[in-house]
Motif scaffolding. Structure first.
Motif, PDB file in Angstrom:
ATOM      1  N   ILE A 142       0.885  -0.918   0.248  1.00  0.00           N
ATOM      2  CA  ILE A 142      -0.046   0.021   0.189  1.00  0.00           C
ATOM      3  C   ILE A 142       0.581   1.249  -0.111  1.00  0.00           C
ATOM      4  O   ILE A 142       2.002   1.648   1.144  1.00  0.00           O
ATOM      5  CB  ILE A 142      -0.788   0.011   1.540  1.00  0.00           C
ATOM      6  CG1 ILE A 142      -1.505  -1.290   1.039  1.00  0.00           C
ATOM      7  CG2 ILE A 142      -1.427   0.974   1.301  1.00  0.00           C
ATOM      8  CD1 ILE A 142      -2.565  -1.551   2.663  1.00  0.00           C
ATOM      9  N   ALA A 143       0.821   2.235  -0.629  1.00  0.00           N
ATOM     10  CA  ALA A 143       1.380   3.237  -0.822  1.00  0.00           C
ATOM     11  C   ALA A 143       0.715   4.486  -0.721  1.00  0.00           C
ATOM     12  O   ALA A 143      -1.317   4.454  -0.666  1.00  0.00           O
ATOM     13  CB  ALA A 143       1.666   3.780  -2.012  1.00  0.00           C
ATOM     14  N   GLY A 144       0.817   5.604   0.655  1.00  0.00           N
ATOM     15  CA  GLY A 144       0.144   6.619   0.757  1.00  0.00           C
ATOM     16  C   GLY A 144       1.139   7.727   1.616  1.00  0.00           C
ATOM     17  O   GLY A 144       2.134   8.100   1.123  1.00  0.00           O
ATOM     18  N   GLY A 145       0.943   8.495   2.768  1.00  0.00           N
ATOM     19  CA  GLY A 145       1.282   9.178   2.829  1.00  0.00           C
ATOM     20  C   GLY A 145       0.636   9.436   4.669  1.00  0.00           C
ATOM     21  O   GLY A 145      -0.196   9.162   5.038  1.00  0.00           O
ATOM     22  N   VAL A 146       1.726  10.281   4.833  1.00  0.00           N
ATOM     23  CA  VAL A 146       1.552  10.677   7.070  1.00  0.00           C
ATOM     24  C   VAL A 146       1.830  12.432   6.529  1.00  0.00           C
ATOM     25  O   VAL A 146       2.904  12.852   6.488  1.00  0.00           O
ATOM     26  CB  VAL A 146       2.669  10.280   7.717  1.00  0.00           C
ATOM     27  CG1 VAL A 146       2.153  11.042   9.484  1.00  0.00           C
ATOM     28  CG2 VAL A 146       2.678   9.076   7.437  1.00  0.00           C
ATOM     29  N   GLY A 147       1.005  13.180   7.448  1.00  0.00           N
ATOM     30  CA  GLY A 147       0.964  14.672   7.193  1.00  0.00           C
ATOM     31  C   GLY A 147       1.581  14.843   8.661  1.00  0.00           C
ATOM     32  O   GLY A 147       0.351  14.572   9.696  1.00  0.00           O
ATOM     33  N   LEU A 148       2.007  15.558   8.595  1.00  0.00           N
ATOM     34  CA  LEU A 148       2.402  16.120  10.374  1.00  0.00           C
ATOM     35  C   LEU A 148       2.315  17.650  10.630  1.00  0.00           C
ATOM     36  O   LEU A 148       2.639  18.246  11.756  1.00  0.00           O
ATOM     37  CB  LEU A 148       4.758  16.306   9.964  1.00  0.00           C
ATOM     38  CG  LEU A 148       4.581  15.001   9.753  1.00  0.00           C
ATOM     39  CD1 LEU A 148       6.171  14.480  10.159  1.00  0.00           C
ATOM     40  CD2 LEU A 148       4.079  13.661  10.516  1.00  0.00           C
ATOM     41  N   GLN A 149       1.692  17.916   9.820  1.00  0.00           N
ATOM     42  CA  GLN A 149       1.038  19.577   9.994  1.00  0.00           C
ATOM     43  C   GLN A 149       0.179  20.182   8.870  1.00  0.00           C
ATOM     44  O   GLN A 149      -0.045  19.428   8.122  1.00  0.00           O
ATOM     45  CB  GLN A 149       2.460  20.994   9.770  1.00  0.00           C
ATOM     46  CG  GLN A 149       2.065  22.028  10.251  1.00  0.00           C
ATOM     47  CD  GLN A 149       3.148  23.285   9.300  1.00  0.00           C
ATOM     48  OE1 GLN A 149       4.144  22.522   8.848  1.00  0.00           O
ATOM     49  NE2 GLN A 149       2.903  23.880   9.164  1.00  0.00           N
TER      50      GLN A 149
END
Length: 375
Positions: A279-286
């Motif tokens: 699975i490809a995705g992302g993590v948002g930190l702000q």
């Protein structure tokens, strides 16, 4: 160490990457992927062609006021593809968004339907389907088709989003509510409602999400995200299992080291074999409330048995360090019997309301075993 390896090392060191468990093993993989090839083993430049615009006509030879291509997979014949998209995006419902599916080769030909020598089919979620977790909603508008999986024998999986028929719109023309959908059946302008599932996820406290987007489907599972912007802007990544009971269709993804991340997304899913998926995705930190958008996103990829790696694209860009990087989709494994995938990623150099999209890179990286949770 060549210049690309040094640029990655500098960025990773400053970001605290080497403090993470398994960082040295990941670094060895990155070093190998960035190694300067010998003259004898150098790879010739990739050959590509660009066909743009590539979409269905609205009338005559004119295009809709807004449109997008969102998914692609191999077709039923050599050189053919199945491509999914949406027309009349963010149009305030007048006219409503509609899903489209293209079948055929990608070429510079044109037909009375649109670009390419293949066929374009309008496909919308029909009425009469009770939304899972919210069965009072059973009439729909604004179909948007994101992902496609070719099942063969004339059948496909399609996933995407749809809105309740009575949805309202904001000043920019966006619907105030979206639901996710899953489809298994033929490509047709009159799909059977019994081949659809419409789904509205729940937060851990049991409340329903306002926005749901199912992005990608493969191997009988789909991946997507949900939130309740602006009151609950944190995006939750989840896996959708259409064959599970209604109470077990949604499995949220928790990434290691991201407990404090505001948003976690899942954009692409690929079935490896058996019960293993990538699975490809992302993590948002702000989250910037004044601009109503997420920034500082670090891309990740994962699979159960879980594999993931953080890929900061900044080191690949010669321009100003981007504020947003994100994995968007996966291609099939680049080498047989390996965990090397082609990953399409995008990078943005700023986050003004109208911004220039930075370079796009296709990366093949060995994914390393870790242990995030799918709850």
């Amino acid at each position: 160490m060549n210049s690309a390896q040094f640029a990655w090392f500098t960025y990773l060191f400053q970001a605290g990457f080497f403090k993470q468990p398994g960082a040295l093993l990941m670094w060895q993989t990155i070093l190998q992927s960035l190694a300067t090839p010998s003259a004898a083993s150098s790879i010739p430049p990739a050959q590509s062609s660009l066909f743009t615009p590539f979409f269905a006509y609205e009338s005559g030879s004119t295009y809709p006021t807004s449109y997008a291509l969102q998914g692609i997979t191999g077709g039923n014949s050599s050189g053919d593809y199945i491509i999914t998209g949406t027309k009349n995006l963010a149009n305030g419902g007048n006219p409503a968004a509609q899903g489209l599916v293209y079948q055929g080769p990608i070429n510079a030909a044109n037909t009375s339907q649109g670009n390419g020598s293949g066929t374009w089919t309008i496909m919308n979620v029909p009425n009469g389907i009770n939304t899972i977790n919210n069965p009072t909603v059973n009439s729909y508008t604004n179909t948007s088709i994101y992902g496609v999986n070719n099942l063969g024998s004339g059948l496909v999986n399609l996933v995407g989003s749809v809105s309740p028929a009575n949805v309202t719109y904001d000043s920019a023309g966006f619907p105030a509510s979206t639901l996710g959908f899953y489809y298994e059946g033929p490509i047709t302008t009159t799909p059977d409602k019994n081949n659809f599932q419409v789904f509205q996820p729940k937060f851990s406290d049991g409340s329903l999400a306002n926005y749901t987007f199912i992005h990608s489907v493969d191997g009988g599972l789909a991946a997507g995200g949900y939130d309740s912007f602006p009151t609950r802007p944190d995006i939750h990544a989840f896996i959708y299992n259409p064959t599970a009971s209604d109470s077990n269709k949604q499995k949220d993804i928790i990434l290691p080291g991201s407990d404090n991340a505001l948003t976690k997304t899942a954009y692409g899913i690929w079935h490896n074999q058996g019960s293993s998926y990538t699975i490809a995705g992302g993590v948002g930190l702000q989250y910037d409330a004044s601009r109503k958008k997420i920034s500082a996103i670090n891309p990740r990829a994962l699979a159960p048995p879980i594999y993931w790696i953080t890929i900061p694209l900044q080191a690949y860009l010669a321009t100003t360090k981007p504020l947003i990087t994100h994995l968007q989709a996966l291609q099939k494994r680049l080498k047989p019997i390996s965990r090397v995938f082609g990953i399409t990623a995008t990078a943005h150099t700023n986050c003004q309301p109208q911004f220039h999209q930075g370079p796009m890179a296709a990366l093949g990286l060995q994914l390393l075993q870790q242990s995030p949770e799918i709850t």
